[in-house]
Design a protein around this motif. Structure first.
Motif, PDB file in Angstrom:
ATOM      1  N   ILE A  52       1.799  -0.454  -2.621  1.00 45.40           N
ATOM      2  CA  ILE A  52       0.555  -0.195  -3.359  1.00 45.40           C
ATOM      3  C   ILE A  52      -0.334  -1.428  -3.192  1.00 45.40           C
ATOM      4  N   PRO A  53      -1.429  -1.344  -2.451  1.00 46.91           N
ATOM      5  CA  PRO A  53      -2.222  -2.535  -2.112  1.00 46.91           C
ATOM      6  C   PRO A  53      -3.115  -3.013  -3.256  1.00 46.91           C
ATOM      7  N   LYS A  81       4.132 -10.854  -2.475  1.00 42.07           N
ATOM      8  CA  LYS A  81       5.077 -10.635  -1.377  1.00 42.07           C
ATOM      9  C   LYS A  81       4.466 -11.106  -0.066  1.00 42.07           C
ATOM     10  N   ASP A  82       3.242 -10.665   0.236  1.00 42.14           N
ATOM     11  CA  ASP A  82       2.520 -11.146   1.415  1.00 42.14           C
ATOM     12  C   ASP A  82       1.024 -10.923   1.206  1.00 42.14           C
ATOM     13  N   SER A  83       0.234 -11.621   1.990  1.00 43.43           N
ATOM     14  CA  SER A  83      -1.224 -11.516   1.870  1.00 43.43           C
ATOM     15  C   SER A  83      -1.859 -11.641   3.258  1.00 43.43           C
ATOM     16  N   LYS A  84      -3.040 -11.049   3.375  1.00 44.36           N
ATOM     17  CA  LYS A  84      -3.766 -11.086   4.655  1.00 44.36           C
ATOM     18  C   LYS A  84      -5.248 -11.273   4.375  1.00 44.36           C
ATOM     19  N   TYR A  85      -5.839 -12.289   5.026  1.00 44.09           N
ATOM     20  CA  TYR A  85      -7.274 -12.539   4.863  1.00 44.09           C
ATOM     21  C   TYR A  85      -8.059 -11.564   5.738  1.00 44.09           C
ATOM     22  N   VAL A  86      -9.069 -10.925   5.138  1.00 43.08           N
ATOM     23  CA  VAL A  86      -9.923  -9.974   5.863  1.00 43.08           C
ATOM     24  C   VAL A  86     -11.370 -10.440   5.712  1.00 43.08           C
ATOM     25  N   SER A 114     -12.323 -10.957   1.804  1.00 40.47           N
ATOM     26  CA  SER A 114     -11.307 -10.561   0.828  1.00 40.47           C
ATOM     27  C   SER A 114      -9.901 -10.912   1.313  1.00 40.47           C
ATOM     28  N   TYR A 115      -8.962 -10.759   0.418  1.00 40.52           N
ATOM     29  CA  TYR A 115      -7.530 -10.869   0.733  1.00 40.52           C
ATOM     30  C   TYR A 115      -6.867  -9.534   0.345  1.00 40.52           C
ATOM     31  N   ASP A 116      -6.164  -8.953   1.295  1.00 42.92           N
ATOM     32  CA  ASP A 116      -5.323  -7.792   0.993  1.00 42.92           C
ATOM     33  C   ASP A 116      -3.930  -8.319   0.676  1.00 42.92           C
ATOM     34  N   VAL A 117      -3.443  -8.029  -0.515  1.00 41.68           N
ATOM     35  CA  VAL A 117      -2.139  -8.557  -0.933  1.00 41.68           C
ATOM     36  C   VAL A 117      -1.216  -7.412  -1.335  1.00 41.68           C
ATOM     37  N   ARG A 118       0.068  -7.700  -1.219  1.00 40.38           N
ATOM     38  CA  ARG A 118       1.098  -6.791  -1.730  1.00 40.38           C
ATOM     39  C   ARG A 118       1.952  -7.566  -2.730  1.00 40.38           C
ATOM     40  N   LEU A 119       2.075  -7.019  -3.912  1.00 44.55           N
ATOM     41  CA  LEU A 119       2.855  -7.673  -4.953  1.00 44.55           C
ATOM     42  C   LEU A 119       4.336  -7.348  -4.803  1.00 44.55           C
ATOM     43  N   LYS A 120       5.184  -8.230  -5.315  1.00 41.52           N
ATOM     44  CA  LYS A 120       6.614  -7.946  -5.346  1.00 41.52           C
ATOM     45  C   LYS A 120       6.873  -6.773  -6.291  1.00 41.52           C
ATOM     46  N   GLY A 121       7.885  -5.977  -5.951  1.00 40.15           N
ATOM     47  CA  GLY A 121       8.126  -4.731  -6.655  1.00 40.15           C
ATOM     48  C   GLY A 121       8.260  -4.843  -8.157  1.00 40.15           C
ATOM     49  N   ASN A 122       8.963  -5.885  -8.635  1.00 47.02           N
ATOM     50  CA  ASN A 122       9.189  -5.997 -10.086  1.00 47.02           C
ATOM     51  C   ASN A 122       7.939  -6.399 -10.853  1.00 47.02           C
ATOM     52  N   TYR A 123       6.854  -6.770 -10.138  1.00 47.38           N
ATOM     53  CA  TYR A 123       5.595  -7.103 -10.798  1.00 47.38           C
ATOM     54  C   TYR A 123       4.607  -5.937 -10.777  1.00 47.38           C
ATOM     55  N   VAL A 124       4.974  -4.856 -10.083  1.00 47.07           N
ATOM     56  CA  VAL A 124       4.089  -3.687 -10.035  1.00 47.07           C
ATOM     57  C   VAL A 124       4.403  -2.796 -11.237  1.00 47.07           C
ATOM     58  N   GLN A 125       4.080  -3.304 -12.399  1.00 46.74           N
ATOM     59  CA  GLN A 125       4.200  -2.609 -13.672  1.00 46.74           C
ATOM     60  C   GLN A 125       2.833  -2.681 -14.354  1.00 46.74           C
ATOM     61  N   PRO A 126       2.457  -1.644 -15.098  1.00 47.68           N
ATOM     62  CA  PRO A 126       1.113  -1.641 -15.713  1.00 47.68           C
ATOM     63  C   PRO A 126       0.777  -2.934 -16.471  1.00 47.68           C
ATOM     64  N   LYS A 127       1.727  -3.446 -17.256  1.00 43.24           N
ATOM     65  CA  LYS A 127       1.458  -4.652 -18.052  1.00 43.24           C
ATOM     66  C   LYS A 127       1.373  -5.881 -17.161  1.00 43.24           C
ATOM     67  N   GLU A 128       2.360  -6.053 -16.263  1.00 47.45           N
ATOM     68  CA  GLU A 128       2.401  -7.243 -15.413  1.00 47.45           C
ATOM     69  C   GLU A 128       1.210  -7.297 -14.464  1.00 47.45           C
ATOM     70  N   TYR A 147      -7.385  -2.306  -7.269  1.00 49.14           N
ATOM     71  CA  TYR A 147      -6.108  -1.649  -6.989  1.00 49.14           C
ATOM     72  C   TYR A 147      -6.106  -0.299  -7.694  1.00 49.14           C
ATOM     73  N   ASP A 148      -5.213   0.566  -7.291  1.00 49.47           N
ATOM     74  CA  ASP A 148      -5.153   1.923  -7.861  1.00 49.47           C
ATOM     75  C   ASP A 148      -4.240   1.911  -9.086  1.00 49.47           C
ATOM     76  N   ASN A 149      -4.819   1.739 -10.247  1.00 46.96           N
ATOM     77  CA  ASN A 149      -4.042   1.660 -11.484  1.00 46.96           C
ATOM     78  C   ASN A 149      -3.313   2.977 -11.776  1.00 46.96           C
ATOM     79  N   THR A 150      -3.940   4.100 -11.466  1.00 43.69           N
ATOM     80  CA  THR A 150      -3.318   5.409 -11.689  1.00 43.69           C
ATOM     81  C   THR A 150      -2.072   5.563 -10.839  1.00 43.69           C
ATOM     82  N   LEU A 151      -2.146   5.103  -9.584  1.00 45.74           N
ATOM     83  CA  LEU A 151      -1.004   5.184  -8.687  1.00 45.74           C
ATOM     84  C   LEU A 151       0.149   4.329  -9.186  1.00 45.74           C
ATOM     85  N   VAL A 152      -0.154   3.165  -9.746  1.00 43.86           N
ATOM     86  CA  VAL A 152       0.879   2.286 -10.311  1.00 43.86           C
ATOM     87  C   VAL A 152       1.606   2.988 -11.453  1.00 43.86           C
ATOM     88  N   GLU A 153       0.845   3.617 -12.344  1.00 48.16           N
ATOM     89  CA  GLU A 153       1.450   4.313 -13.485  1.00 48.16           C
ATOM     90  C   GLU A 153       2.292   5.501 -13.032  1.00 48.16           C
TER      91      GLU A 153
END
Length: 290
Positions: A52-53, A81-86, A114-128, A147-153
């Motif tokens: 989820i970007p 987890k990783d990031s990419k400068y665009v 911008s920077y496109d980043v991917r978060l570590k899985g345990n941080y992809v929680q609505p609160k975090e 980011y797509d908050n609906t997709l995270v939920e």
């Protein structure tokens, strides 16, 4: 005539043992496959969440040095987890349908670095993820965080539902496996009920009569378990090749625990089932054998 009867008895005995081993093999293979799925559920859920970007946009006045420093900060962040400068030029090339020919229609590129980043899985929680967004927005050079908050939920909700049903299915399958193995071993010992009663009538103790049957049950459980382990190892190799993101063999300890559990479960349930099945026929009256 007696030779033919002995051959018939021997074939029936082999067929009975084969049926028990086949039942143990099938049940333990299914149980082990579910166990492998359970221990890799976290990896699967993390892989889904990590795809989820999140895009961090800079303000136009941000300098190259601040962007580079921000990139270093992202690399050192515990939740990235990783990031990419665009750059905005690359963004325009990647989105021609959105920007169009800005060089002829507009004075400058309307997009932002911008920077496109991917978060570590345990941080992809609505609160975090909300806390991370607030922290990123506090940087004076950051203009927006998207980011797509609906997709995270939805992802988190579905993963919770799947985990719950996996636990239910695991419990049901464990009970079914115990009943099937127990029934197969009871049927195997049933053909020896007259031998058991004859030995008991000539004075053999219950422990003496049980011992060879229990050892046979242990051997059948061991053979069925080893066959199941072989099938599971093949399954792990197949999945590791088909889904390398799981890295099953790289983290081999959980897999080894599941395989050891399959071996132990097969031997233990075979031993217990044989004990009680033998005990049942030992406690029967002679008339009840018929």
């Amino acid at each position: 005539m007696s030779i033919s009867f002995e051959k018939f008895q021997k074939r029936r005995l082999i067929s009975s043992y084969f049926s028990v081993i086949l039942c143990i093999f099938i049940v333990l293979t299914l149980l082990g496959a579910l166990g492998l799925f359970v221990i890799n559920t976290e990896k699967i859920s993390s892989h889904v969440k990590e795809n989820i970007p999140m895009t961090i946009y800079f303000k136009r006045e941000a300098t190259d040095s601040t962007k580079q420093a921000f990139g270093v900060m992202l690399m050192n962040s515990k939740y990235i987890k990783d990031s990419k400068y665009v750059s905005k030029e690359d963004a325009a090339k990647n989105n021609p349908d959105i920007v169009g020919d800005y060089e002829t229609l507009l004075d400058n590129n309307p997009l932002l670095d911008s920077y496109d980043v991917r978060l570590k899985g345990n941080y992809v929680q609505p609160k975090e993820i909300k806390e991370i967004e607030v922290e990123l927005r506090s940087n004076p050079d950051v203009g927006d965080v998207s980011y797509d908050n609906t997709l995270v939920e939805i992802a988190n909700e579905n993963i919770k539902k799947i985990s719950f049903w996996i636990l239910i299915i695991s419990g049901v399958l464990v009970v079914i496996s115990m009943l099937l193995i127990n029934s197969s071993l009871r049927l195997s010992i049933y053909s020896h009920r007259f031998t058991i009663k004859t030995m008991q009538m000539v004075g053999a103790t219950k422990s003496f009569i049980r011992k060879p049957f229990i050892w046979r049950g242990i051997k059948l459980g061991l053979i069925g378990s080893l066959l199941a382990i072989a099938a599971l190892i093949w399954l792990v190799y197949y999945l590791d090749g088909a889904f390398p993101v799981l890295n099953i063999w790289e983290d081999w300890v959980p897999t080894a625990i599941v395989l050891s559990g399959v071996l132990a479960f097969g031997i233990i349930i075979s031993t217990i089932s044989t004990f009680f099945a033998t005990q049942r026929f030992l406690n029967l009256r002679t008339d009840d054998l018929y």
